[in-house]
Scaffold this motif. Structure first.
Motif, PDB file in Angstrom:
ATOM      1  N   SER A  25       0.832  -1.104  -0.285  1.00  0.00           N
ATOM      2  CA  SER A  25       0.051  -0.068   0.341  1.00  0.00           C
ATOM      3  C   SER A  25       0.946   1.416  -0.186  1.00  0.00           C
ATOM      4  O   SER A  25       2.278   1.054   0.371  1.00  0.00           O
ATOM      5  CB  SER A  25      -1.221   0.012   1.092  1.00  0.00           C
ATOM      6  OG  SER A  25      -0.079   0.166   1.800  1.00  0.00           O
ATOM      7  N   GLY A  26      -0.129   2.644  -0.446  1.00  0.00           N
ATOM      8  CA  GLY A  26       0.841   3.296  -0.155  1.00  0.00           C
ATOM      9  C   GLY A  26       1.902   3.749  -2.150  1.00  0.00           C
ATOM     10  O   GLY A  26       2.276   4.812  -1.715  1.00  0.00           O
ATOM     11  N   PHE A  27       2.143   3.055  -2.396  1.00  0.00           N
ATOM     12  CA  PHE A  27       2.625   3.583  -3.820  1.00  0.00           C
ATOM     13  C   PHE A  27       2.003   2.113  -5.170  1.00  0.00           C
ATOM     14  O   PHE A  27       0.895   1.465  -4.646  1.00  0.00           O
ATOM     15  CB  PHE A  27       3.808   2.763  -3.917  1.00  0.00           C
ATOM     16  CG  PHE A  27       4.497   1.271  -3.726  1.00  0.00           C
ATOM     17  CD1 PHE A  27       4.485   1.172  -2.130  1.00  0.00           C
ATOM     18  CD2 PHE A  27       5.173   0.910  -4.755  1.00  0.00           C
ATOM     19  CE1 PHE A  27       4.821  -0.170  -2.184  1.00  0.00           C
ATOM     20  CE2 PHE A  27       5.457  -0.681  -4.314  1.00  0.00           C
ATOM     21  CZ  PHE A  27       5.419  -1.135  -3.111  1.00  0.00           C
ATOM     22  N   THR A  28       2.260   1.996  -6.534  1.00  0.00           N
ATOM     23  CA  THR A  28       1.570   1.435  -7.108  1.00  0.00           C
ATOM     24  C   THR A  28       2.329   0.497  -7.604  1.00  0.00           C
ATOM     25  O   THR A  28       3.712   0.659  -8.405  1.00  0.00           O
ATOM     26  CB  THR A  28       0.772   2.241  -8.330  1.00  0.00           C
ATOM     27  OG1 THR A  28       0.694   1.090  -9.156  1.00  0.00           O
ATOM     28  CG2 THR A  28       1.867   3.634  -8.902  1.00  0.00           C
ATOM     29  N   LEU A  29       2.417  -0.836  -8.114  1.00  0.00           N
ATOM     30  CA  LEU A  29       3.075  -1.856  -8.676  1.00  0.00           C
ATOM     31  C   LEU A  29       3.039  -1.789 -10.248  1.00  0.00           C
ATOM     32  O   LEU A  29       4.132  -2.235 -10.591  1.00  0.00           O
ATOM     33  CB  LEU A  29       2.220  -3.600  -7.985  1.00  0.00           C
ATOM     34  CG  LEU A  29       2.435  -4.379  -6.992  1.00  0.00           C
ATOM     35  CD1 LEU A  29       1.529  -5.104  -7.031  1.00  0.00           C
ATOM     36  CD2 LEU A  29       3.388  -4.421  -6.327  1.00  0.00           C
ATOM     37  N   LEU A  30       2.353  -0.990 -10.824  1.00  0.00           N
ATOM     38  CA  LEU A  30       2.433  -0.621 -12.129  1.00  0.00           C
ATOM     39  C   LEU A  30       3.919   0.378 -12.230  1.00  0.00           C
ATOM     40  O   LEU A  30       4.744   0.052 -13.458  1.00  0.00           O
ATOM     41  CB  LEU A  30       1.598   0.020 -12.359  1.00  0.00           C
ATOM     42  CG  LEU A  30       0.465  -0.468 -12.857  1.00  0.00           C
ATOM     43  CD1 LEU A  30      -0.792   0.840 -12.783  1.00  0.00           C
ATOM     44  CD2 LEU A  30       0.449  -1.882 -13.774  1.00  0.00           C
ATOM     45  N   TYR A  31       3.901   0.855 -11.097  1.00  0.00           N
ATOM     46  CA  TYR A  31       5.882   2.036 -11.690  1.00  0.00           C
ATOM     47  C   TYR A  31       6.773   1.688 -10.815  1.00  0.00           C
ATOM     48  O   TYR A  31       7.580   2.023 -11.173  1.00  0.00           O
ATOM     49  CB  TYR A  31       5.426   3.293 -11.067  1.00  0.00           C
ATOM     50  CG  TYR A  31       4.173   4.000 -12.762  1.00  0.00           C
ATOM     51  CD1 TYR A  31       2.992   4.275 -11.368  1.00  0.00           C
ATOM     52  CD2 TYR A  31       3.725   3.498 -13.256  1.00  0.00           C
ATOM     53  CE1 TYR A  31       1.900   4.462 -13.027  1.00  0.00           C
ATOM     54  CE2 TYR A  31       3.122   3.726 -14.212  1.00  0.00           C
ATOM     55  CZ  TYR A  31       1.816   4.269 -13.403  1.00  0.00           C
ATOM     56  OH  TYR A  31       0.593   4.686 -14.103  1.00  0.00           O
ATOM     57  N   SER A  32       6.702   0.607  -9.879  1.00  0.00           N
ATOM     58  CA  SER A  32       7.688   0.262  -8.596  1.00  0.00           C
ATOM     59  C   SER A  32       8.424  -1.553  -8.833  1.00  0.00           C
ATOM     60  O   SER A  32       7.182  -2.051  -9.140  1.00  0.00           O
ATOM     61  CB  SER A  32       7.493   0.291  -7.924  1.00  0.00           C
ATOM     62  OG  SER A  32       7.085   2.629  -7.120  1.00  0.00           O
ATOM     63  N   PRO A  33       9.164  -1.621  -9.230  1.00  0.00           N
ATOM     64  CA  PRO A  33      10.191  -2.644  -8.840  1.00  0.00           C
ATOM     65  C   PRO A  33       9.014  -3.258  -7.244  1.00  0.00           C
ATOM     66  O   PRO A  33       9.528  -3.298  -6.279  1.00  0.00           O
ATOM     67  CB  PRO A  33      11.838  -2.468  -9.069  1.00  0.00           C
ATOM     68  CG  PRO A  33      11.834  -1.329  -8.318  1.00  0.00           C
ATOM     69  CD  PRO A  33      10.817  -0.591  -8.618  1.00  0.00           C
ATOM     70  N   VAL A  34       8.906  -4.563  -7.400  1.00  0.00           N
ATOM     71  CA  VAL A  34       9.154  -5.097  -5.688  1.00  0.00           C
ATOM     72  C   VAL A  34      10.036  -6.709  -5.884  1.00  0.00           C
ATOM     73  O   VAL A  34      10.034  -7.258  -6.911  1.00  0.00           O
ATOM     74  CB  VAL A  34       7.551  -5.832  -5.456  1.00  0.00           C
ATOM     75  CG1 VAL A  34       7.417  -6.632  -3.774  1.00  0.00           C
ATOM     76  CG2 VAL A  34       6.714  -4.551  -5.022  1.00  0.00           C
ATOM     77  N   GLY A  35      10.872  -7.105  -4.620  1.00  0.00           N
ATOM     78  CA  GLY A  35      11.905  -7.833  -4.627  1.00  0.00           C
ATOM     79  C   GLY A  35      12.077  -8.738  -3.111  1.00  0.00           C
ATOM     80  O   GLY A  35      10.519  -8.430  -2.306  1.00  0.00           O
ATOM     81  N   ASP A  73      -0.221  -9.668  -8.893  1.00  0.00           N
ATOM     82  CA  ASP A  73      -1.904  -9.209  -9.099  1.00  0.00           C
ATOM     83  C   ASP A  73      -1.856  -7.316  -8.959  1.00  0.00           C
ATOM     84  O   ASP A  73      -1.886  -6.950  -7.831  1.00  0.00           O
ATOM     85  CB  ASP A  73      -2.734 -10.019  -8.250  1.00  0.00           C
ATOM     86  CG  ASP A  73      -4.469  -9.744  -8.247  1.00  0.00           C
ATOM     87  OD1 ASP A  73      -4.948 -10.464  -7.525  1.00  0.00           O
ATOM     88  OD2 ASP A  73      -4.218  -8.597  -9.048  1.00  0.00           O
ATOM     89  N   THR A  74      -1.293  -6.452  -9.893  1.00  0.00           N
ATOM     90  CA  THR A  74      -1.542  -5.012  -9.684  1.00  0.00           C
ATOM     91  C   THR A  74      -3.189  -4.871  -9.032  1.00  0.00           C
ATOM     92  O   THR A  74      -3.242  -4.188  -8.561  1.00  0.00           O
ATOM     93  CB  THR A  74      -1.416  -4.514 -10.663  1.00  0.00           C
ATOM     94  OG1 THR A  74      -2.176  -5.137 -11.923  1.00  0.00           O
ATOM     95  CG2 THR A  74      -0.238  -4.733 -11.195  1.00  0.00           C
ATOM     96  N   ALA A  75      -3.564  -5.310  -9.208  1.00  0.00           N
ATOM     97  CA  ALA A  75      -5.284  -5.299  -9.420  1.00  0.00           C
ATOM     98  C   ALA A  75      -5.462  -5.316  -7.482  1.00  0.00           C
ATOM     99  O   ALA A  75      -6.231  -4.784  -6.805  1.00  0.00           O
ATOM    100  CB  ALA A  75      -6.653  -5.976  -9.552  1.00  0.00           C
ATOM    101  N   ASN A  76      -5.037  -6.658  -7.007  1.00  0.00           N
ATOM    102  CA  ASN A  76      -5.254  -6.372  -5.625  1.00  0.00           C
ATOM    103  C   ASN A  76      -3.747  -6.537  -4.080  1.00  0.00           C
ATOM    104  O   ASN A  76      -3.020  -6.731  -3.768  1.00  0.00           O
ATOM    105  CB  ASN A  76      -5.200  -7.909  -4.894  1.00  0.00           C
ATOM    106  CG  ASN A  76      -7.008  -8.336  -5.609  1.00  0.00           C
ATOM    107  OD1 ASN A  76      -7.803  -7.945  -5.124  1.00  0.00           O
ATOM    108  ND2 ASN A  76      -6.889  -9.182  -6.604  1.00  0.00           N
TER     109      ASN A  76
END
Length: 125
Positions: A25-35, A73-76
Protein backbone atom coordinates in the motif's frame (compact mmCIF):
# COMPACT_ATOMS: atom_id res chain seq x y z
CA UNK A 1 2.39 5.75 3.91
CA UNK A 2 4.32 3.00 2.18
CA UNK A 3 3.73 -0.45 3.61
CA UNK A 4 4.64 -3.99 2.60
CA UNK A 5 3.20 -6.91 4.56
CA UNK A 6 4.38 -10.47 4.02
CA UNK A 7 2.33 -13.56 4.82
CA UNK A 8 2.24 -17.26 4.08
CA UNK A 9 5.33 -18.45 5.87
CA UNK A 10 5.43 -21.56 8.02
CA UNK A 11 6.87 -25.02 8.46
CA UNK A 12 7.12 -27.26 5.42
CA UNK A 13 8.81 -30.59 4.74
CA UNK A 14 11.69 -30.88 2.29
CA UNK A 15 10.36 -31.19 -1.24
CA UNK A 16 7.22 -29.28 -0.35
CA UNK A 17 5.86 -25.97 -1.60
CA UNK A 18 4.80 -22.64 -0.15
CA UNK A 19 3.43 -19.45 -1.63
CA UNK A 20 4.31 -16.21 0.11
CA UNK A 21 2.29 -13.05 -0.38
CA UNK A 22 3.38 -9.43 -0.14
CA UNK A 23 0.50 -6.98 0.09
CA UNK A 24 1.54 -3.41 -0.57
CA UNK A 25 0.00 0.00 0.00
CA UNK A 26 1.07 3.59 -0.46
CA UNK A 27 2.48 3.04 -3.95
CA UNK A 28 1.51 1.32 -7.17
CA UNK A 29 2.97 -1.89 -8.53
CA UNK A 30 2.65 -0.48 -12.04
CA UNK A 31 5.58 1.87 -11.55
CA UNK A 32 7.77 0.32 -8.89
CA UNK A 33 9.79 -2.89 -8.59
CA UNK A 34 9.15 -5.39 -5.80
CA UNK A 35 11.68 -7.97 -4.79
CA UNK A 36 11.93 -10.92 -2.45
CA UNK A 37 14.93 -11.45 -0.22
CA UNK A 38 15.75 -13.87 2.56
CA UNK A 39 18.01 -14.00 5.56
CA UNK A 40 19.15 -17.41 6.71
CA UNK A 41 20.34 -17.90 10.29
CA UNK A 42 23.82 -16.46 10.70
CA UNK A 43 23.95 -15.15 7.13
CA UNK A 44 23.51 -11.82 5.40
CA UNK A 45 20.32 -10.88 3.66
CA UNK A 46 20.24 -12.30 0.11
CA UNK A 47 18.31 -11.00 -2.87
CA UNK A 48 16.28 -13.70 -4.64
CA UNK A 49 14.00 -12.30 -7.35
CA UNK A 50 12.41 -9.07 -8.49
CA UNK A 51 9.47 -8.09 -10.68
CA UNK A 52 8.52 -4.92 -12.51
CA UNK A 53 6.22 -3.91 -15.34
CA UNK A 54 9.19 -4.45 -17.68
CA UNK A 55 10.56 -7.81 -16.58
CA UNK A 56 8.65 -10.67 -14.94
CA UNK A 57 11.43 -12.51 -13.17
CA UNK A 58 14.84 -11.06 -12.43
CA UNK A 59 16.88 -13.65 -10.55
CA UNK A 60 19.70 -12.75 -8.19
CA UNK A 61 20.33 -16.20 -6.75
CA UNK A 62 21.21 -19.30 -8.78
CA UNK A 63 20.14 -21.44 -5.83
CA UNK A 64 16.45 -20.71 -6.48
CA UNK A 65 16.36 -20.81 -10.29
CA UNK A 66 13.96 -23.46 -11.52
CA UNK A 67 12.29 -23.67 -8.10
CA UNK A 68 11.06 -20.16 -7.18
CA UNK A 69 9.02 -17.76 -9.27
CA UNK A 70 7.67 -14.29 -8.62
CA UNK A 71 4.35 -12.96 -9.88
CA UNK A 72 1.99 -10.14 -9.09
CA UNK A 73 -1.68 -9.17 -9.05
CA UNK A 74 -1.79 -5.44 -9.63
CA UNK A 75 -5.55 -5.27 -9.03
CA UNK A 76 -5.05 -6.58 -5.50
CA UNK A 77 -1.69 -4.88 -4.86
CA UNK A 78 -0.05 -8.21 -4.11
CA UNK A 79 3.21 -9.83 -5.15
CA UNK A 80 3.71 -13.56 -4.72
CA UNK A 81 6.70 -15.82 -4.28
CA UNK A 82 5.96 -19.39 -5.31
CA UNK A 83 8.51 -21.75 -3.78
CA UNK A 84 8.68 -25.36 -4.95
CA UNK A 85 11.01 -28.26 -4.17
CA UNK A 86 11.98 -26.62 -0.91
CA UNK A 87 15.23 -27.58 0.78
CA UNK A 88 16.39 -27.19 4.39
CA UNK A 89 18.82 -24.50 3.22
CA UNK A 90 15.83 -22.39 2.12
CA UNK A 91 15.05 -21.85 5.80
CA UNK A 92 15.08 -18.21 6.82
CA UNK A 93 13.12 -15.01 7.16
CA UNK A 94 11.69 -13.87 3.83
CA UNK A 95 11.20 -10.19 3.09
CA UNK A 96 9.60 -8.25 0.29
CA UNK A 97 10.86 -4.80 -0.55
CA UNK A 98 10.51 -1.97 -3.03
CA UNK A 99 12.61 0.87 -4.38
CA UNK A 100 10.49 3.94 -5.03
CA UNK A 101 13.49 5.73 -6.56
CA UNK A 102 13.37 3.56 -9.68
CA UNK A 103 11.01 1.79 -12.08
CA UNK A 104 13.53 -1.03 -12.52
CA UNK A 105 14.81 -3.87 -10.41
CA UNK A 106 18.03 -2.98 -8.61
CA UNK A 107 21.28 -4.05 -10.15
CA UNK A 108 22.13 -5.81 -6.93
CA UNK A 109 19.32 -7.69 -5.24
CA UNK A 110 19.27 -5.77 -1.99
CA UNK A 111 19.14 -2.08 -2.99
CA UNK A 112 15.64 -1.24 -1.83
CA UNK A 113 14.42 1.62 0.34
CA UNK A 114 11.23 0.15 1.84
CA UNK A 115 10.92 -3.26 3.47
CA UNK A 116 8.30 -5.48 5.02
CA UNK A 117 8.66 -7.02 8.45
CA UNK A 118 9.43 -10.51 7.15
CA UNK A 119 7.86 -13.94 7.42
CA UNK A 120 9.57 -17.07 8.71
CA UNK A 121 9.96 -20.11 6.47
CA UNK A 122 11.27 -23.31 8.00
CA UNK A 123 12.01 -26.36 5.86
CA UNK A 124 12.44 -29.40 8.03
CA UNK A 125 11.25 -32.95 8.41
Amino acid sequence: QVQLVESGGGLVQPGGSLRLSCTVSGFTLLYSPVGWLRQAPGKEREGLLCITSHVDNTYYSDSVKGRFTISRDTANNTVYLQMNSLKPEDTGVYYCATDLRSAFCPRRGYEYNYWGQGTQVTVSS
